[in-house]
Design a protein around this motif. Structure first.
Motif, PDB file in Angstrom:
ATOM      1  N   UNK A  65      72.981   7.040  71.907  1.00  0.00           N
ATOM      2  CA  UNK A  65      73.475   8.380  71.594  1.00  0.00           C
ATOM      3  C   UNK A  65      74.980   8.364  71.343  1.00  0.00           C
ATOM      4  N   UNK A  66      75.707   7.547  72.096  1.00  0.00           N
ATOM      5  CA  UNK A  66      77.148   7.405  71.854  1.00  0.00           C
ATOM      6  C   UNK A  66      77.415   6.789  70.488  1.00  0.00           C
ATOM      7  N   UNK A  67      76.568   5.842  70.082  1.00  0.00           N
ATOM      8  CA  UNK A  67      76.764   5.215  68.768  1.00  0.00           C
ATOM      9  C   UNK A  67      76.556   6.231  67.651  1.00  0.00           C
ATOM     10  N   UNK A  68      75.582   7.135  67.802  1.00  0.00           N
ATOM     11  CA  UNK A  68      75.359   8.169  66.785  1.00  0.00           C
ATOM     12  C   UNK A  68      76.579   9.082  66.689  1.00  0.00           C
ATOM     13  N   UNK A  69      77.143   9.414  67.852  1.00  0.00           N
ATOM     14  CA  UNK A  69      78.350  10.253  67.854  1.00  0.00           C
ATOM     15  C   UNK A  69      79.518   9.554  67.164  1.00  0.00           C
ATOM     16  N   UNK A  70      79.705   8.270  67.461  1.00  0.00           N
ATOM     17  CA  UNK A  70      80.821   7.547  66.846  1.00  0.00           C
ATOM     18  C   UNK A  70      80.579   7.277  65.360  1.00  0.00           C
ATOM     19  N   UNK A  71      79.312   7.220  64.946  1.00  0.00           N
ATOM     20  CA  UNK A  71      79.013   7.062  63.516  1.00  0.00           C
ATOM     21  C   UNK A  71      79.466   8.303  62.756  1.00  0.00           C
TER      22      UNK A  71
ATOM     23  N   UNK B   8      83.815   2.672  62.996  1.00  0.00           N
ATOM     24  CA  UNK B   8      82.870   1.571  62.738  1.00  0.00           C
ATOM     25  C   UNK B   8      82.781   0.539  63.847  1.00  0.00           C
ATOM     26  N   UNK B   9      83.914   0.083  64.371  1.00  0.00           N
ATOM     27  CA  UNK B   9      83.866  -0.975  65.390  1.00  0.00           C
ATOM     28  C   UNK B   9      83.192  -0.463  66.654  1.00  0.00           C
ATOM     29  N   UNK B  10      83.574   0.727  67.100  1.00  0.00           N
ATOM     30  CA  UNK B  10      82.980   1.292  68.304  1.00  0.00           C
ATOM     31  C   UNK B  10      81.484   1.563  68.096  1.00  0.00           C
ATOM     32  N   UNK B  11      81.129   2.014  66.901  1.00  0.00           N
ATOM     33  CA  UNK B  11      79.713   2.246  66.595  1.00  0.00           C
ATOM     34  C   UNK B  11      78.916   0.955  66.708  1.00  0.00           C
ATOM     35  N   UNK B  12      79.447  -0.115  66.141  1.00  0.00           N
ATOM     36  CA  UNK B  12      78.769  -1.403  66.196  1.00  0.00           C
ATOM     37  C   UNK B  12      78.636  -1.926  67.612  1.00  0.00           C
ATOM     38  N   UNK B  13      79.706  -1.807  68.406  1.00  0.00           N
ATOM     39  CA  UNK B  13      79.657  -2.258  69.794  1.00  0.00           C
ATOM     40  C   UNK B  13      78.569  -1.516  70.570  1.00  0.00           C
TER      41      UNK B  13
ATOM     42  N   UNK C 196      75.128  -2.881  72.255  1.00  0.00           N
ATOM     43  CA  UNK C 196      74.889  -2.640  73.677  1.00  0.00           C
ATOM     44  C   UNK C 196      73.536  -1.964  73.891  1.00  0.00           C
ATOM     45  N   UNK C 197      73.210  -0.988  73.044  1.00  0.00           N
ATOM     46  CA  UNK C 197      71.924  -0.294  73.165  1.00  0.00           C
ATOM     47  C   UNK C 197      70.761  -1.256  72.941  1.00  0.00           C
ATOM     48  N   UNK C 198      70.915  -2.186  71.992  1.00  0.00           N
ATOM     49  CA  UNK C 198      69.859  -3.167  71.716  1.00  0.00           C
ATOM     50  C   UNK C 198      69.668  -4.131  72.876  1.00  0.00           C
ATOM     51  N   UNK C 199      70.686  -4.279  73.729  1.00  0.00           N
ATOM     52  CA  UNK C 199      70.558  -5.118  74.917  1.00  0.00           C
ATOM     53  C   UNK C 199      69.804  -4.398  76.035  1.00  0.00           C
ATOM     54  N   UNK C 200      69.598  -3.082  75.872  1.00  0.00           N
ATOM     55  CA  UNK C 200      68.787  -2.337  76.823  1.00  0.00           C
ATOM     56  C   UNK C 200      67.335  -2.324  76.415  1.00  0.00           C
ATOM     57  N   UNK C 201      67.087  -1.979  75.159  1.00  0.00           N
ATOM     58  CA  UNK C 201      65.780  -2.071  74.516  1.00  0.00           C
ATOM     59  C   UNK C 201      66.043  -2.344  73.047  1.00  0.00           C
TER      60      UNK C 201
ATOM     61  N   UNK D 184      82.903  -4.405  59.692  1.00  0.00           N
ATOM     62  CA  UNK D 184      83.309  -4.199  61.087  1.00  0.00           C
ATOM     63  C   UNK D 184      82.129  -3.707  61.925  1.00  0.00           C
ATOM     64  N   UNK D 185      81.375  -2.784  61.366  1.00  0.00           N
ATOM     65  CA  UNK D 185      80.223  -2.226  62.072  1.00  0.00           C
ATOM     66  C   UNK D 185      79.185  -3.308  62.372  1.00  0.00           C
ATOM     67  N   UNK D 186      78.722  -3.992  61.329  1.00  0.00           N
ATOM     68  CA  UNK D 186      77.686  -5.008  61.503  1.00  0.00           C
ATOM     69  C   UNK D 186      78.190  -6.157  62.373  1.00  0.00           C
ATOM     70  N   UNK D 187      79.425  -6.566  62.131  1.00  0.00           N
ATOM     71  CA  UNK D 187      79.984  -7.684  62.878  1.00  0.00           C
ATOM     72  C   UNK D 187      80.104  -7.404  64.362  1.00  0.00           C
ATOM     73  N   UNK D 188      80.589  -6.223  64.718  1.00  0.00           N
ATOM     74  CA  UNK D 188      80.757  -5.898  66.138  1.00  0.00           C
ATOM     75  C   UNK D 188      79.402  -5.793  66.835  1.00  0.00           C
ATOM     76  N   UNK D 189      78.385  -5.240  66.139  1.00  0.00           N
ATOM     77  CA  UNK D 189      77.046  -5.155  66.737  1.00  0.00           C
ATOM     78  C   UNK D 189      76.467  -6.540  66.973  1.00  0.00           C
TER      79      UNK D 189
END
Length: 737
Positions: free
Chosen positions: A140-146, A151-156, A160-165, A187-192
């Motif tokens: 949900x935080x990533x959607x807000x930052x998108x 971009x960097x914060x969105x990717x991070x 992080x969300x993918x490490x949960x599920x 930046x987005x893809x790289x940080x994720x």
């Protein structure tokens, strides 16, 4: 109202948080599953993702582990701590939803939408035991930052969300299409990628097979609680009724022990073998179609929010399973997908979630409601499927996919890759990363296919009065050993140098014994280069399976004479506790008013504290317990059946005898005519030929080459990403995504 980073937290959200924690303080619904996970690891001094595989990615499992160590030995405290953590995460998710909706729609609608989600009973209930919220908050935080174009914060946050599920990883698709500058996309893809990669790196360097199994073991699972499960004819839940020690093994290796069958959800045999491939294909197709609705047009923040919700709905609609805990995520994404009129979807979806929860927990309200289990479950599945299908159809009707954009997208990607590889540094880094990745994959594959395990198949003649021996050689300290014995007899084992606490017993499908009535498992880890397994029958071979009683201070003697079985039971009083003796038998029939027992019994001597009949009801997926008379010397041939299970099909019966501490009793079992197809012939044999299969798995000794290859890839990847950003800034070229 309180401020966080300049944004006001509305009073309703603060009040909601206090009320939620007050509800979570109530002493109801304290389940033991999560605590049991961590207790098992603690008892074995095992490290998750290194010594054993887990069912969730690292963040989704490790986040609660400190709570276990804080509350060790106090299960109630653990669950209150878990509720507090989940309550805080849910409130934080609500606030993030409020910020997103406020940015997109304005404050009035934002608060309303937030409370729509937060007040859903299924969300509040499921959040007490679900770890969905661990992944949902960063998602949900990533959607807000998108929508705020970070971009960097969105990717991070996506990483992080993918490490949960795993499924929040698909949020990267609308994010890439929303950011216009190529630099931002990189930046987005790289940080994720880097977040997921570096969080996984320690496990991949130390125990790659255990870590990989965390993600691959879902492939062998069957469907559950979805329209696809109904099509398959599977009406049970998605729980894996396997011994915990399975987690010590690379999942694919276990397929040599467990043959797929329609009753084993962990190793499921599909009735329609094409269905898993079809579902995966439909997921991919739907994700592509939704992505194409965003391609080559000016996107608003509302478009992105709606597409994020729709992507999840498309994913979960064609996913093979659905558990009650998914309500936490599904309701959230449904709200995002239909923010223009959310209630007309949220209300029926909530009804389906409540029905699904009640279908498994109705007995806590009143036992007679249990008889509606199947009706409630099927209604919930059909209702949910209709809502999710309507949501996707509605989205695609309002947002037409740009099918012509596929060719343009491919040309743009090829053009940019060609341009990128003209740069010497980027080209060299890419080649090295690819070669290292290929080398690492080949090494792991060759190890799995080559020498990671051995299988020993044989037969022993077991007896009640002597030990039989199985010799194991060419072992190494730490080898994981699992042995499957094809028998319904309770076996006794001794392995020199292996302590009793280090030898584990296991059973698949212990509640209904489907396809596992004549299977017994043991597990231990080798300490020497050779071990002898001594095997003896704990009791004569009989047509029943003794499931409880013989692992404690209960003495049991069984003999057969004159077409009857005489069972003598004595509690020795060593543990100062009462004893329970339980014998089970697969028995398929339909329940009528008068239920003729397939085996008549009488109490010959002593006074058991109670005698019960367990019936596994296939319709309700539940074990019902019925009290039977314990009058001495009076044979019991039938019993009265409660109204709520009349007409249901059953698949298992079990006779349960309870004894007070130091008491004894003698029970005699008689053959009855009953149903000809289910007639039980009594016998008691002191010897038995038993087939066995033993799997020996050895953890890989990772080579320096493997570790160097993996390390080089992880070092060069950020360099490649940095160089890519530099190139995109300097050039006039753009990638139209």
């Amino acid at each position: 109202m309180r401020k966080i980073h300049g944004e006001l937290i509305p009073k309703p959200i603060l009040i909601y948080t206090v009320a939620l924690l007050a509800i979570y303080a109530l002493p109801i619904g304290l389940e033991g599953e999560w605590y049991n996970f961590y207790e098992y690891l603690d008892n074995h001094n095992a490290t998750p993702y290194i010594d054993v595989r887990e069912g969730y990615p690292p963040l989704g499992f490790l986040i609660y582990m400190p709570l276990y160590h804080i509350s060790r030995g106090n299960q109630t405290l653990f669950y209150y701590l878990l509720r507090f953590v989940n309550g805080f995460l849910l409130s934080s998710t609500l606030y993030t939803l409020y910020l997103t909706a406020k940015y997109v729609f304005g404050e009035g609608r934002a608060l309303r939408y937030t409370l729509y989600y937060g007040l859903l009973p299924s969300v509040i209930i499921a959040n007490t035991y679900s770890n969905d919220i661990v992944s949902l908050l960063p998602a949900s935080l990533s959607i807000y930052t998108i929508v705020r174009r970070k971009p960097i914060l969105s990717g991070l946050l996506i990483g992080l969300a993918a490490l949960g599920k795993g499924f929040p990883a698909i949020l990267i698709i609308p994010a890439l299409l929303y950011f216009e500058e190529l630099t931002d996309k990189i930046k987005l893809a790289g940080s994720a990628i880097l977040v997921f990669l570096y969080a996984s790196l320690p496990f991949m360097l130390i125990a790659p097979l255990a870590y990989i199994s965390t993600f691959t073991h879902h492939a062998s699972r069957g469907p559950w609680e979805t329209i696809w499960a109904l099509i398959e004819g599977y009406y049970s839940h998605g729980g894996l009724l396997h011994p915990y020690f399975d987690k010590f093994f690379y999942h694919d290796n276990l397929s040599y022990i467990y043959e797929p069958n329609p009753y084993d959800h962990a190793f499921y045999e599909w009735k329609y073998s094409f269905l898993p491939t079809l579902l995966a294909s439909l997921q991919i197709i739907m994700i592509i179609l939704i992505a194409l609705t965003l391609y080559d047009r000016k996107l608003s923040s509302k478009d992105i929010v709606s597409s994020c919700g729709s992507l999840y709905i498309a994913y979960i609609l064609f996913f093979k399973g659905y558990s009650t805990q998914f309500a936490v995520s599904t309701s959230f994404y449904t709200l995002l997908a239909a923010m223009d009129s959310p209630l007309k979807l949220l209300i029926p979806l909530e009804v389906s979630h409540i029905l699904q929860i009640l279908s498994w927990n109705a007995q806590s309200i009143h036992l007679t409601l249990r008889n509606l289990h199947m009706e409630m479950l099927i209604s919930a599945i059909l209702m949910r499927t209709a809502i999710l299908s309507y949501t996707i159809a509605r989205y695609l009707k309002l947002n037409h996919p740009n099918l012509k954009g596929i060719a343009s997208l491919i040309r743009s990607i090829v053009y940019y890759l060609t341009f990128l590889l003209k740069d010497c540094i980027a080209c060299i880094a890419t080649i090295i990363i690819l070669l290292s990745a290929v080398s690492t994959s080949i090494y792991l594959h060759s190890y799995v296919e080559g020498g990671s395990l051995r299988i020993i198949i044989g037969e022993i003649e077991a007896s009640t009065d002597r030990w039989s021996t199985i010799h194991l050689e060419d072992l190494a300290k730490g080898d994981q050993i699992i042995a499957l014995f094809e028998t319904n007899t309770w076996l006794e084992f001794q392995i020199p140098e292996i302590l009793e606490s280090e030898l584990e017993y296991g059973l698949v499908n212990p509640y209904n014994l489907k396809n596992s009535f004549d299977q017994s498992l043991i597990f231990f880890q080798a300490k020497l280069d050779k071990h002898d397994i001594y095997v003896r029958m704990k009791h004569p071979k009989i047509p029943f399976r003794i499931t409880d009683g013989l692992d404690k201070d209960l003495l049991c003697h069984i003999r057969y004479e004159n077409s009857t079985l005489t069972i003598e039971l004595k509690d020795e009083g060593l543990d100062k506790r009462n004893s329970i003796f339980r014998i089970a038998y697969p028995y398929s029939t339909r329940i009528g008013y008068e239920f003729p027992l397939p085996i008549a019994y009488s109490v010959i001597d002593g006074s058991p504290s109670s005698i019960m009949l367990d019936i596994f009801d296939d319709k309700d997926e539940w074990i019902y317990t019925i009290r039977l008379p314990a009058t001495p010397h009076q044979p019991v041939v039938s019993c009265e059946i409660p109204q709520y299970i009349l007409g249901d099909d059953i698949s298992l019966i079990a006779l349960v005898v309870s004894l007070n501490d130091r008491d004894s009793t003698t029970i005699k079992l008689y053959e009855t005519i009953g149903n000809a197809n289910n007639h039980i012939n009594l016998y008691a044999e002191n010897t038995e030929k038993i087939h066995y299969k033993i799997l020996i798995e050895r953890d890989p000794t990772l080579t320096l080459e493997y570790q160097l290859n993996l390390s080089i890839s992880t070092i060069l990847l950020p360099i490649l990403l940095y160089r890519t950003v530099q190139i995109s800034r300097k050039g006039k070229h753009s990638l139209k995504l």
